[in-house]
Design a protein around this motif. Sequence first.
Motif, PDB file in Angstrom:
ATOM      1  N   UNK A  89       0.831  -1.200   0.000  1.00  0.00           N
ATOM      2  CA  UNK A  89       0.000   0.000   0.000  1.00  0.00           C
ATOM      3  C   UNK A  89       0.867   1.254   0.000  1.00  0.00           C
ATOM      4  N   UNK A  90       1.942   1.228   0.783  1.00  0.00           N
ATOM      5  CA  UNK A  90       2.853   2.379   0.798  1.00  0.00           C
ATOM      6  C   UNK A  90       3.466   2.608  -0.580  1.00  0.00           C
ATOM      7  N   UNK A  91       3.800   1.529  -1.288  1.00  0.00           N
ATOM      8  CA  UNK A  91       4.362   1.658  -2.632  1.00  0.00           C
ATOM      9  C   UNK A  91       3.340   2.247  -3.603  1.00  0.00           C
ATOM     10  N   UNK A  92       2.101   1.774  -3.526  1.00  0.00           N
ATOM     11  CA  UNK A  92       1.059   2.304  -4.401  1.00  0.00           C
ATOM     12  C   UNK A  92       0.801   3.783  -4.125  1.00  0.00           C
ATOM     13  N   UNK A  93       0.803   4.140  -2.848  1.00  0.00           N
ATOM     14  CA  UNK A  93       0.597   5.542  -2.476  1.00  0.00           C
ATOM     15  C   UNK A  93       1.753   6.398  -2.981  1.00  0.00           C
TER      16      UNK A  93
END
Length: 239
Positions: A89-93
Amino acid sequence: MENWSTPFEVTHWHAWSPAVQTRDAWLEWAKAPYSTNGEGSPAVEGMQPMNRRRLKQLGKMALDPTYRLPPTDSPIIFSTQYGDLTRCYELLKELTETGAISPQSFGLSVHNAIPGLYTIDRKLHSNVTALASTDGVMSALIEALGFFAQGESSARIIVVENAVQQEYKNYCDFVDESYGFAMDVSPGGNLQFTLSSATTNNQTNPALPSNLNIFRFLIGEDKAFSEVINNTLWKMRRV
């Protein structure tokens, strides 16, 4: 007539969750289970600090019990259905906000990154299999029996899931528990399992994930167990 697997045994095991951490506590939990969620993060003692800093909560929960087991060069079977969702999720954000992502963080987000980091830290050359399966530990046990058929004398199974963050809960229903357990299994012993089609999808204990229901049986003393996962009926027994 049911077709049971070749016998196997659990020779070593350990587990960690925010609410249940010691072997004695897990044995008591198996008699009267409750939520494994809570606060805190495992220490992952024995791992080099440089490598430990690369782990997020999922990796720590997977490897803390693994480092508590005896050293081995047996094949490693790593199972997590969702993987490191927090990191993903951090990567997508980050990708949405900046148009780029951290290569290091991306490399640590792939499904076999956690067992890979374990083998690097321990300087192992073991075969590593990474599974993303709704059948979880049962899929891992099938892999282990395959290794035994090829002549391996043991296999190390690592199973881990982390409570799903709110952003994902808006779209799917999850049995939301945080836990990690590791166990060494060997051929022989008194454990067997079989599988067949099922017409219902009712869990033995719907308040717990199937992995934890199965883990309860493996570390407990019950003679028989059954669990339906995605219209497959899994049965286990002690003979």
